[in-house]
Scaffold this motif. Sequence first.
Motif, PDB file in Angstrom:
ATOM      1  N   ASN A 233      29.613 -29.174  93.067  1.00 34.29           N
ATOM      2  CA  ASN A 233      28.957 -30.340  92.461  1.00 34.29           C
ATOM      3  C   ASN A 233      27.432 -30.282  92.481  1.00 34.29           C
ATOM      4  O   ASN A 233      26.769 -31.303  92.360  1.00 34.29           O
ATOM      5  N   HIS A 234      26.878 -29.080  92.621  1.00 36.60           N
ATOM      6  CA  HIS A 234      25.426 -28.898  92.589  1.00 36.60           C
ATOM      7  C   HIS A 234      25.096 -27.636  91.786  1.00 36.60           C
ATOM      8  O   HIS A 234      24.717 -26.607  92.348  1.00 36.60           O
ATOM      9  N   PRO A 235      25.253 -27.697  90.464  1.00 33.82           N
ATOM     10  CA  PRO A 235      25.070 -26.494  89.640  1.00 33.82           C
ATOM     11  C   PRO A 235      23.667 -25.897  89.691  1.00 33.82           C
ATOM     12  O   PRO A 235      23.492 -24.711  89.409  1.00 33.82           O
ATOM     13  N   LYS A 236      22.665 -26.706  90.063  1.00 28.81           N
ATOM     14  CA  LYS A 236      21.294 -26.192  90.102  1.00 28.81           C
ATOM     15  C   LYS A 236      20.883 -25.689  91.492  1.00 28.81           C
ATOM     16  O   LYS A 236      19.777 -25.178  91.662  1.00 28.81           O
ATOM     17  N   ALA A 237      21.765 -25.837  92.460  1.00 28.76           N
ATOM     18  CA  ALA A 237      21.454 -25.369  93.815  1.00 28.76           C
ATOM     19  C   ALA A 237      21.448 -23.839  93.860  1.00 28.76           C
ATOM     20  O   ALA A 237      22.048 -23.167  93.015  1.00 28.76           O
ATOM     21  N   ILE A 238      20.779 -23.281  94.865  1.00 28.67           N
ATOM     22  CA  ILE A 238      20.760 -21.825  95.033  1.00 28.67           C
ATOM     23  C   ILE A 238      22.181 -21.321  95.247  1.00 28.67           C
ATOM     24  O   ILE A 238      22.969 -21.926  95.975  1.00 28.67           O
ATOM     25  N   ARG A 239      22.479 -20.217  94.612  1.00 31.81           N
ATOM     26  CA  ARG A 239      23.844 -19.689  94.662  1.00 31.81           C
ATOM     27  C   ARG A 239      23.990 -18.608  95.732  1.00 31.81           C
ATOM     28  O   ARG A 239      23.027 -17.955  96.128  1.00 31.81           O
ATOM     29  N   LYS A 240      25.229 -18.420  96.162  1.00 32.84           N
ATOM     30  CA  LYS A 240      25.537 -17.337  97.090  1.00 32.84           C
ATOM     31  C   LYS A 240      25.728 -16.040  96.295  1.00 32.84           C
ATOM     32  O   LYS A 240      26.257 -16.053  95.182  1.00 32.84           O
ATOM     33  N   ILE A 241      25.330 -14.935  96.897  1.00 36.26           N
ATOM     34  CA  ILE A 241      25.438 -13.630  96.256  1.00 36.26           C
ATOM     35  C   ILE A 241      26.541 -12.813  96.924  1.00 36.26           C
ATOM     36  O   ILE A 241      26.589 -12.708  98.156  1.00 36.26           O
ATOM     37  N   TYR A 242      27.411 -12.249  96.097  1.00 31.92           N
ATOM     38  CA  TYR A 242      28.450 -11.334  96.579  1.00 31.92           C
ATOM     39  C   TYR A 242      28.371 -10.022  95.809  1.00 31.92           C
ATOM     40  O   TYR A 242      27.984 -10.000  94.637  1.00 31.92           O
ATOM     41  N   LEU A 243      28.748  -8.934  96.467  1.00 28.99           N
ATOM     42  CA  LEU A 243      28.724  -7.617  95.847  1.00 28.99           C
ATOM     43  C   LEU A 243      30.023  -7.347  95.105  1.00 28.99           C
ATOM     44  O   LEU A 243      31.074  -7.896  95.436  1.00 28.99           O
ATOM     45  N   CYS A 244      29.940  -6.443  94.114  1.00 29.72           N
ATOM     46  CA  CYS A 244      31.123  -6.088  93.326  1.00 29.72           C
ATOM     47  C   CYS A 244      32.163  -5.358  94.162  1.00 29.72           C
ATOM     48  O   CYS A 244      33.347  -5.361  93.824  1.00 29.72           O
ATOM     49  N   ASP A 245      31.724  -4.719  95.246  1.00 31.56           N
ATOM     50  CA  ASP A 245      32.667  -4.016  96.113  1.00 31.56           C
ATOM     51  C   ASP A 245      32.049  -3.897  97.499  1.00 31.56           C
ATOM     52  O   ASP A 245      30.838  -3.671  97.640  1.00 31.56           O
ATOM     53  N   ILE A 246      32.873  -4.023  98.515  1.00 29.74           N
ATOM     54  CA  ILE A 246      32.364  -4.017  99.887  1.00 29.74           C
ATOM     55  C   ILE A 246      31.823  -2.649 100.303  1.00 29.74           C
ATOM     56  O   ILE A 246      31.014  -2.561 101.226  1.00 29.74           O
TER      57      ILE A 246
END
Length: 354
Positions: A233-246
């Motif tokens: 519910n906070h589309p403008k908040a800073i997002r978390k980053i995940y990698l395509c593969d561990i």
Amino acid sequence: MEILLEELYKTDIHIEKFHFRKLFLDKESYQINGISQSGKTKLAKNYLLGLKKSSYLYMDCSDLRIDLDLLNNTLQNFCYNNKIETLVLDNYIEAINIVNVQQLIICSEINYKIDFLNTLTLYPLDYEEFLAYEHKYDSSSLNHFFQLGGFPSMHKISNDSRAIYLQNVLRSTLSEVELDILIFCTKMMAQKISPYSIYERLKHIRKISKDKLYKSFENLSEKNYIHQLQKANHPKAIRKIYLCDISLKSALSIDKHFGKLFENMIYLELLKSGRECFYDEGIDFYLPLSEEVIIGMPFADERVLFKKIESIEAFLFTYQIKKVTAITMSKEGKMSHPISTVEMIPFDIWALGD
């Protein structure tokens, strides 16, 4: 160019043992999108091997012998004269004209949004697909998954060569700026970070404009080398980053943080299953459609889980969460709660069960 096309047409296609993926091709036309080494070529070639040899043409568009102008002038007539029904353009680039054939398959990192092509997005192996490469399924399989990650080719690379192999793949695929951003993202795996923060860090080690960095960051996201998770519910908040593969974590960084690696692995399983999810403070993954919260707790026990539930109780009541799932390495168990079913479940059971 006619000579090269004739040579490609007559050459037999060969692939090593094919392990079936959860995505497959039929007689429709497709564009297969995915990062380098995700398995696009093998998927396309395996499909072609089920067709009559004279009915298809496979061409790798990165072939240095290809002259684009000559190719665009000859490809359509070549397909028509040889009654080619299926054309595969691997490593496709937009400069190559689309030709009229019964079935067209293009493979690329970039989604070209060609109207008449069905889009298949191919990610690295999820845990269930990974198990097809294992000689046997036992307690060592999950640890092996942590070591290798989801790139199919890693099963053929020796342990001492894996990091350099992945680095070379990325160097040949990404621009210098994109690679610098990806390296920084490996250090910030499963954490909140904005493109501006990345710019602030990288401008001290390379000369770069903010616009170029933002564009490169966007390219990495569009090609699925990195994924961004929105706050609930906070589309403008800073997002978390995940990698395509561990596997990129150990290939591009010496930092060790098993908890973040474990969280990234859970995210990729959710992504590949197509389940919409968000994060919140203290909440790894909130799945609104199933009214569920998923938390990565690799080495938790009942006492640690109880404290965690206490810390997120306001969220559980606010969103009327029906189920809390704590993903662990091996621990199983259940807890009672006024409104939510709370369960600890090992990753391998959770991943295969869904």
